[in-house]
Design an enzyme around this catalytic site. Sequence first.
Site, PDB file in Angstrom:
ATOM      1  N   GLY A 222     -38.756 -72.586  50.529  1.00  0.00           N
ATOM      2  CA  GLY A 222     -39.843 -72.078  51.369  1.00  0.00           C
ATOM      3  C   GLY A 222     -40.124 -72.872  52.636  1.00  0.00           C
ATOM      4  O   GLY A 222     -40.061 -72.333  53.747  1.00  0.00           O
ATOM      5  N   ILE A 223     -40.385 -74.176  52.492  1.00  0.00           N
ATOM      6  CA  ILE A 223     -40.695 -74.998  53.659  1.00  0.00           C
ATOM      7  C   ILE A 223     -39.418 -75.336  54.425  1.00  0.00           C
ATOM      8  O   ILE A 223     -39.373 -75.284  55.662  1.00  0.00           O
ATOM      9  CB  ILE A 223     -41.424 -76.294  53.230  1.00  0.00           C
ATOM     10  CG1 ILE A 223     -42.744 -75.949  52.538  1.00  0.00           C
ATOM     11  CG2 ILE A 223     -41.648 -77.213  54.420  1.00  0.00           C
ATOM     12  CD1 ILE A 223     -43.389 -77.117  51.808  1.00  0.00           C
ATOM     13  N   GLY A 224     -38.367 -75.647  53.699  1.00  0.00           N
ATOM     14  CA  GLY A 224     -37.097 -76.009  54.339  1.00  0.00           C
ATOM     15  C   GLY A 224     -36.539 -74.876  55.194  1.00  0.00           C
ATOM     16  O   GLY A 224     -35.965 -75.100  56.252  1.00  0.00           O
ATOM     17  N   GLU A 225     -36.743 -73.634  54.735  1.00  0.00           N
ATOM     18  CA  GLU A 225     -36.193 -72.484  55.465  1.00  0.00           C
ATOM     19  C   GLU A 225     -37.107 -71.994  56.583  1.00  0.00           C
ATOM     20  O   GLU A 225     -36.643 -71.463  57.581  1.00  0.00           O
ATOM     21  CB  GLU A 225     -35.935 -71.320  54.487  1.00  0.00           C
ATOM     22  CG  GLU A 225     -34.815 -71.619  53.510  1.00  0.00           C
ATOM     23  CD  GLU A 225     -34.767 -70.646  52.344  1.00  0.00           C
ATOM     24  OE1 GLU A 225     -35.159 -69.475  52.514  1.00  0.00           O
ATOM     25  OE2 GLU A 225     -34.348 -71.059  51.246  1.00  0.00           O
TER      26      GLU A 225
ATOM     27  N   GLY B 262     -39.935 -76.681  48.430  1.00  0.00           N
ATOM     28  CA  GLY B 262     -40.819 -75.570  48.082  1.00  0.00           C
ATOM     29  C   GLY B 262     -42.170 -76.151  47.694  1.00  0.00           C
ATOM     30  O   GLY B 262     -42.556 -77.203  48.221  1.00  0.00           O
ATOM     31  N   ASN B 263     -42.874 -75.501  46.784  1.00  0.00           N
ATOM     32  CA  ASN B 263     -44.104 -76.119  46.270  1.00  0.00           C
ATOM     33  C   ASN B 263     -43.768 -77.417  45.559  1.00  0.00           C
ATOM     34  O   ASN B 263     -44.461 -78.415  45.688  1.00  0.00           O
ATOM     35  CB  ASN B 263     -44.835 -75.155  45.344  1.00  0.00           C
ATOM     36  CG  ASN B 263     -45.540 -74.071  46.136  1.00  0.00           C
ATOM     37  OD1 ASN B 263     -46.245 -74.365  47.101  1.00  0.00           O
ATOM     38  ND2 ASN B 263     -45.317 -72.827  45.761  1.00  0.00           N
TER      39      ASN B 263
ATOM     40  N   ASN C  55     -37.095 -65.581  34.466  1.00  0.00           N
ATOM     41  CA  ASN C  55     -37.714 -66.895  34.570  1.00  0.00           C
ATOM     42  C   ASN C  55     -39.004 -66.814  33.764  1.00  0.00           C
ATOM     43  O   ASN C  55     -39.997 -66.252  34.210  1.00  0.00           O
ATOM     44  CB  ASN C  55     -38.002 -67.215  36.040  1.00  0.00           C
ATOM     45  CG  ASN C  55     -38.547 -68.618  36.219  1.00  0.00           C
ATOM     46  OD1 ASN C  55     -38.874 -69.296  35.246  1.00  0.00           O
ATOM     47  ND2 ASN C  55     -38.657 -69.043  37.457  1.00  0.00           N
TER      48      ASN C  55
ATOM     49  N   HIS D 148     -34.154 -78.699  40.218  1.00  0.00           N
ATOM     50  CA  HIS D 148     -33.709 -77.841  41.327  1.00  0.00           C
ATOM     51  C   HIS D 148     -32.187 -77.723  41.366  1.00  0.00           C
ATOM     52  O   HIS D 148     -31.604 -77.387  42.404  1.00  0.00           O
ATOM     53  CB  HIS D 148     -34.191 -78.359  42.704  1.00  0.00           C
ATOM     54  CG  HIS D 148     -35.670 -78.239  42.913  1.00  0.00           C
ATOM     55  ND1 HIS D 148     -36.405 -79.199  43.576  1.00  0.00           N
ATOM     56  CD2 HIS D 148     -36.556 -77.282  42.555  1.00  0.00           C
ATOM     57  CE1 HIS D 148     -37.679 -78.841  43.610  1.00  0.00           C
ATOM     58  NE2 HIS D 148     -37.800 -77.677  42.984  1.00  0.00           N
TER      59      HIS D 148
ATOM     60  N   HIS E 137     -34.532 -79.660  49.124  1.00  0.00           N
ATOM     61  CA  HIS E 137     -35.109 -78.408  48.613  1.00  0.00           C
ATOM     62  C   HIS E 137     -36.621 -78.565  48.698  1.00  0.00           C
ATOM     63  O   HIS E 137     -37.223 -79.313  47.921  1.00  0.00           O
ATOM     64  CB  HIS E 137     -34.650 -78.166  47.170  1.00  0.00           C
ATOM     65  CG  HIS E 137     -35.280 -76.964  46.537  1.00  0.00           C
ATOM     66  ND1 HIS E 137     -34.576 -75.818  46.229  1.00  0.00           N
ATOM     67  CD2 HIS E 137     -36.564 -76.711  46.164  1.00  0.00           C
ATOM     68  CE1 HIS E 137     -35.394 -74.920  45.710  1.00  0.00           C
ATOM     69  NE2 HIS E 137     -36.614 -75.440  45.644  1.00  0.00           N
TER      70      HIS E 137
ATOM     71  N   ASP F 272     -50.754 -75.398  50.599  1.00  0.00           N
ATOM     72  CA  ASP F 272     -49.814 -74.459  51.224  1.00  0.00           C
ATOM     73  C   ASP F 272     -49.423 -74.939  52.628  1.00  0.00           C
ATOM     74  O   ASP F 272     -50.275 -75.139  53.493  1.00  0.00           O
ATOM     75  CB  ASP F 272     -50.460 -73.075  51.304  1.00  0.00           C
ATOM     76  CG  ASP F 272     -49.441 -72.022  51.715  1.00  0.00           C
ATOM     77  OD1 ASP F 272     -48.863 -71.386  50.828  1.00  0.00           O
ATOM     78  OD2 ASP F 272     -49.230 -71.856  52.939  1.00  0.00           O
TER      79      ASP F 272
END
Length: 380
Positions: free
Chosen positions: A305-308, A186-187, A7, A156, A184, A257
């Site tokens: 990140g947030i979803g999980e 995340g940030n 990446n 995504h 999804h 965050d």
Amino acid sequence: MLVLVINSGSSSLKYQVRETDTEELLTKGIIDRIGDVVPDHAAALEELAGRLREELDGRSIDAVGHRVVHGGERFSEPVLINNEIVRSIERLSPLAPLHNPASAMGIRAVHDKWPKIPQVAVFDTAFHRTLPERAWHYALPNTLYRRYGIRRYGFHGTSYGYVAPTAARFLGIDPARFNAVIAHLGNGASVAAIRNGKSIDTSMGFTPLEGLVMGTRSGDVDPSILIFLARQGYDADTLDDLLNRESGLRALAGESDMRSIETAAEQGDERSRLALDVAAYRLAKYIGAYHVAVGGAQAVVFTAGIGENGWKFRQLVLDQLGPLGIRLDSEANLVTGKQARRISTEDSAIPALVVPTDEEEAIAEATAAVVGNLEQEPVF
Ligand code: ADP
């Protein structure tokens, strides 16, 4: 097959090495401060080659898979990279000015270092190439589409392409017949409407700015705000910073965050509570809309990140979905881990799931599939 997943950003190169037969992660890392401590992407590749020599005990890489943000209208699948493909990725740079040039630099650096290793590009937009025109066409004069490619693309995609079939299999549903709403978070954050396994709508648009409230991005706003601010003397770069880096949770809570915001909200910080409220409400509205778009979702799925991990945020969202018959199982919602799981009650009209994403695994698999099907030596 040993696949190096890259990446490549403008100032950093993240990598993982995956054994695709066993799905094993052999090593991962980041080379950052490119353009500063590390002079350029070629130097970063030298550094990476040195690390891999040590970390892989002499095993050599069979293929390289690159995450490429923008595939425009051309790319709907992962492709084997040759010179013409890199030029095409570069030509799409106006649509992703920070990302596509960096991907192209990463690809060229790999080619210069290991000219014989096949490389595959996996595009973040590709999964959304199935969007019907009614979902991707903005109600703007068509010349903007023709001249600049202004339309909705969605992002995504690698994550959705991985999570959608995983969620379907978890529920025992044929992935090709699966209707779902997947968030999804995340940030960067987006939602996708999946019908018969394919993306038919998604909240990010021409760029990743549209849609949900994100860490530092505003998501949907009235575009007149920009016209108004331009008339007040705000220039393009200032507006870019404002909407992409100084808005979203950061603007509302003073912090981008999610963990810190949830903690602050718990300690009674009103701004953090409002930030969670605005973000959860926006997402709940999208889920309702996409439930309609897919003709009735068979699941609402949380990932990234947030979803999980953000069980409080999930609760804030799911508590608003009562009208869809969705009922959260508060205990199941507290379970953590890397496994797919149900977080709704048995009698919930639609199951709510947490399905961890793994974009690197998806890129490694896609790369192995493309390279495994080659009938002859690739020519760059
Ligand atoms: P990126 O888009 O950078 O890949 P991630 O998918 O890693 O982002 O998600 C980052 C977000 O996940 C951050 O907002 C972070 O606070 C949030 N997050 C990570 N762990 C937790 C947790 N335990 N509870 C709540 N939020 C979390």
